[in-house]
Every structure is written in C-alpha cells, then in structure tokens.
Design a protein around this motif. Sequence first.
Motif, PDB file in Angstrom:
ATOM      1  N   PRO A  96      17.503 -94.606  -5.921  1.00  0.00           N
ATOM      2  CA  PRO A  96      16.576 -95.281  -6.839  1.00  0.00           C
ATOM      3  C   PRO A  96      16.479 -94.631  -8.219  1.00  0.00           C
ATOM      4  O   PRO A  96      16.250 -95.315  -9.203  1.00  0.00           O
ATOM      5  N   LYS A  97      16.641 -93.309  -8.302  1.00  0.00           N
ATOM      6  CA  LYS A  97      16.385 -92.603  -9.551  1.00  0.00           C
ATOM      7  C   LYS A  97      17.586 -92.691 -10.490  1.00  0.00           C
ATOM      8  O   LYS A  97      18.732 -92.503 -10.084  1.00  0.00           O
ATOM      9  N   LEU A  98      17.291 -92.943 -11.770  1.00  0.00           N
ATOM     10  CA  LEU A  98      18.336 -93.105 -12.767  1.00  0.00           C
ATOM     11  C   LEU A  98      19.154 -91.832 -12.915  1.00  0.00           C
ATOM     12  O   LEU A  98      20.379 -91.887 -13.096  1.00  0.00           O
ATOM     13  N   GLU A  99      18.502 -90.668 -12.836  1.00  0.00           N
ATOM     14  CA  GLU A  99      19.244 -89.411 -12.993  1.00  0.00           C
ATOM     15  C   GLU A  99      20.251 -89.202 -11.857  1.00  0.00           C
ATOM     16  O   GLU A  99      21.316 -88.611 -12.055  1.00  0.00           O
ATOM     17  N   ASP A 100      19.929 -89.698 -10.656  1.00  0.00           N
ATOM     18  CA  ASP A 100      20.880 -89.614  -9.548  1.00  0.00           C
ATOM     19  C   ASP A 100      22.091 -90.500  -9.810  1.00  0.00           C
ATOM     20  O   ASP A 100      23.219 -90.151  -9.468  1.00  0.00           O
ATOM     21  N   ARG A 101      21.843 -91.648 -10.425  1.00  0.00           N
ATOM     22  CA  ARG A 101      22.955 -92.553 -10.732  1.00  0.00           C
ATOM     23  C   ARG A 101      23.814 -92.010 -11.874  1.00  0.00           C
ATOM     24  O   ARG A 101      25.019 -92.221 -11.909  1.00  0.00           O
ATOM     25  N   ARG A 102      23.172 -91.299 -12.810  1.00  0.00           N
ATOM     26  CA  ARG A 102      23.972 -90.620 -13.835  1.00  0.00           C
ATOM     27  C   ARG A 102      24.871 -89.570 -13.188  1.00  0.00           C
ATOM     28  O   ARG A 102      26.042 -89.412 -13.562  1.00  0.00           O
TER      29      ARG A 102
ATOM     30  N   GLU B  45       3.807 -82.666  -0.377  1.00  0.00           N
ATOM     31  CA  GLU B  45       5.161 -83.211  -0.326  1.00  0.00           C
ATOM     32  C   GLU B  45       5.443 -84.162  -1.481  1.00  0.00           C
ATOM     33  O   GLU B  45       6.605 -84.332  -1.881  1.00  0.00           O
ATOM     34  N   VAL B  46       4.413 -84.802  -2.008  1.00  0.00           N
ATOM     35  CA  VAL B  46       4.555 -85.683  -3.168  1.00  0.00           C
ATOM     36  C   VAL B  46       3.528 -85.226  -4.208  1.00  0.00           C
ATOM     37  O   VAL B  46       2.499 -85.873  -4.414  1.00  0.00           O
ATOM     38  N   PRO B  47       3.772 -84.098  -4.873  1.00  0.00           N
ATOM     39  CA  PRO B  47       2.734 -83.464  -5.697  1.00  0.00           C
ATOM     40  C   PRO B  47       2.346 -84.243  -6.946  1.00  0.00           C
ATOM     41  O   PRO B  47       1.369 -83.890  -7.602  1.00  0.00           O
TER      42      PRO B  47
ATOM     43  N   THR C 235       7.121 -95.426 -10.542  1.00  0.00           N
ATOM     44  CA  THR C 235       7.858 -96.060  -9.445  1.00  0.00           C
ATOM     45  C   THR C 235       8.528 -95.050  -8.506  1.00  0.00           C
ATOM     46  O   THR C 235       8.417 -95.186  -7.279  1.00  0.00           O
ATOM     47  N   PRO C 236       9.220 -94.012  -9.003  1.00  0.00           N
ATOM     48  CA  PRO C 236       9.807 -93.041  -8.059  1.00  0.00           C
ATOM     49  C   PRO C 236       8.767 -92.361  -7.179  1.00  0.00           C
ATOM     50  O   PRO C 236       9.040 -92.035  -6.018  1.00  0.00           O
ATOM     51  N   VAL C 237       7.567 -92.159  -7.709  1.00  0.00           N
ATOM     52  CA  VAL C 237       6.506 -91.532  -6.925  1.00  0.00           C
ATOM     53  C   VAL C 237       6.026 -92.478  -5.825  1.00  0.00           C
ATOM     54  O   VAL C 237       5.768 -92.056  -4.686  1.00  0.00           O
ATOM     55  N   VAL C 238       5.923 -93.761  -6.142  1.00  0.00           N
ATOM     56  CA  VAL C 238       5.562 -94.750  -5.120  1.00  0.00           C
ATOM     57  C   VAL C 238       6.605 -94.762  -4.008  1.00  0.00           C
ATOM     58  O   VAL C 238       6.270 -94.810  -2.814  1.00  0.00           O
ATOM     59  N   LEU C 239       7.866 -94.684  -4.389  1.00  0.00           N
ATOM     60  CA  LEU C 239       8.934 -94.682  -3.380  1.00  0.00           C
ATOM     61  C   LEU C 239       8.861 -93.425  -2.520  1.00  0.00           C
ATOM     62  O   LEU C 239       9.108 -93.478  -1.311  1.00  0.00           O
ATOM     63  N   ASP C 240       8.516 -92.293  -3.121  1.00  0.00           N
ATOM     64  CA  ASP C 240       8.307 -91.068  -2.336  1.00  0.00           C
ATOM     65  C   ASP C 240       7.160 -91.258  -1.339  1.00  0.00           C
ATOM     66  O   ASP C 240       7.236 -90.811  -0.188  1.00  0.00           O
TER      67      ASP C 240
END
Length: 303
Positions: A190-196, A71-73, A87-92
């Motif tokens: 949290p992810k910058l691409e989502d905010r873009r 699930e978090v490869p 950081t995004p992986v830690v949040l996952d």
Amino acid sequence: MNTDYFTDREYGTRPAISETINIRVWGALYSLVGLRIGNGAFGFRFAEQCPDGRGACGCDQQAFGQFLQAEVPWLEWPLRCDKLPETPVVLDLLEFCAKAVGEPISVSYHSYYDHHHLKWERAAGLASFVADVNLLLQRNGIAFKLDDDGRAQRILPQPVAQALGWKMFNTGDTELDRLLEYARSRFLAPKLEDRRDATEKLWDAFERMKTLEPGSDKRAQADALLDCAAAPGTKMRAALADEAKSLTSIGNSLRIRHSEVTQEMIDRSEQLDWLFVRMFGFLRLLLLSSGRSNNPTPTGGRE
C-alpha cells in the motif's frame, strides 16, 4: 452476509481507484472495530478473564488499547470517529485487528456476572472481519483490500495486475530471480515508498540482465541480449535499443536508482504504475526472447 447490491448488479462494481480512505469510510471502519470490541471478538488475542477465574469472557479493552498504541504508535486511543488518521495508519489498524480477531463462541453462561464464557474460532472470525472490511472498501472505490491472512494489499490497475501476474522468475541467475520477485511482490504494498523501492529493484534487475550474456564487455553483452529479441539491422531491433537507452536514462535522471539532489522524486502513484509496467514489459520480452523464463521459448529465442 449478502454483499451483492443492486447497483453492483446493474452497473458493475465501483472502480477501485482511490488510494485515500475518506472520513465516511473511516467512520464505518471505526464502528466495525467498536462492534467487535463489544462482542468480544478481539478476545482471541486480548481475552478478558472472568473475576471468578472460570475462563475468558470477552475482550480486554485496556490491553487492546495499550498494545494498539505500541504497535501502531501514530494512532490515538481511544479511536475517534471524527478524527481521520492517515490511510497507511488505518491499514495498520486493520492489520492489527485482523491478527487479534476470532469468532466468539459461548461455552457457558455465568449467571452471577451475567456474562458468557467464551472460546474463539480463529478462521471464521478472520474471514468475517476481512469480508466486512473489504465490502466497505470496495463499495467506496478504495484501492486497498485485506487478503485472506488479513494483510493489506493495494488493488492494482488492470494493466499493472496483468503484468505482475506473469511469473517467470526461473532465469538461471539466483540474484536476478531475487530482484524480480522482490520488485513484483513489493509493488503490491500500500505504501508509496515501498513501491518506489520495488521500482528501484526492477531497474537493478535490468542492469544485471545486461551482463548475463557470454563475454566480459557490458555493451556487447547488452547488444547480444537485444539481438535475442529482434534480428540485428531491423527496425524492431533499433526500437528496442532506443527503449533500453531511454529506460537507462530514466533510471539515472529520476530518483529510482540514485539519490542525488539533482534527481526528481516520483511522488504520484500513477506515474510509478506507468514506469513499472513499462520496464516490466521490457524485461519480460528480454527474458522470453533469451530463453530465461518458465514460458516456452519463442521462435528465434535461445534454447
């Protein structure tokens, strides 16, 4: 658990401004996960069964690790305290753990294997895990938190939080409502691409708003929308026209609505915050002034 530390009381809580989980915080999160593996809390989802078949008795660490890797490869298993994931992986990882956690409650003692048979209280376990994670993030000024459901969210700078707290999406146009709500909710990610992506949808909402006034000519419709916000011929009306042109130019020159090679990528979080609040505030004014919000129509607005 007492989370009210002396420095918080005396100097206030540390500003949540960092969007990077550092090695110190990772070490604490690593230990937090390990402790809950050890006490069986993740047995809520990954239950280890008693060899005698008498019920669950803890957390199946092998199953936990196998599912985590699938699930978090991007995450290594076993986890390493000295190897900091992105950081995004830690949040996952934290979201994965939140889905698996429960408060282990002893049902009976099995003397032969010297273990307890367990059941789990989901709500209590989740609340405890979320509180422990958020304390570590808050004390270190990390601009993320887990919500009550265990989903990671960004802690927004105050001006952005104030803007996004204004929900007015009952505009009379279903597609405009969808774009605005998508942009608002996605910008919490949290992810910058989502905010873009959220910023792109906000610019799309702006383009759609330009066509909502009666008529078939987009320029005339856009002018009519601005006329709702300020009387024609006034300095304010001219300033709003300049702002509309500037925002349109930003959307076309930066990589917001298009992806040509000549367009510049926005790669800093604070730049996106500024652009998003700027556009959101402008749209808020237009929605209020044209009577397309849940808020009372201001003086001079359309009924």
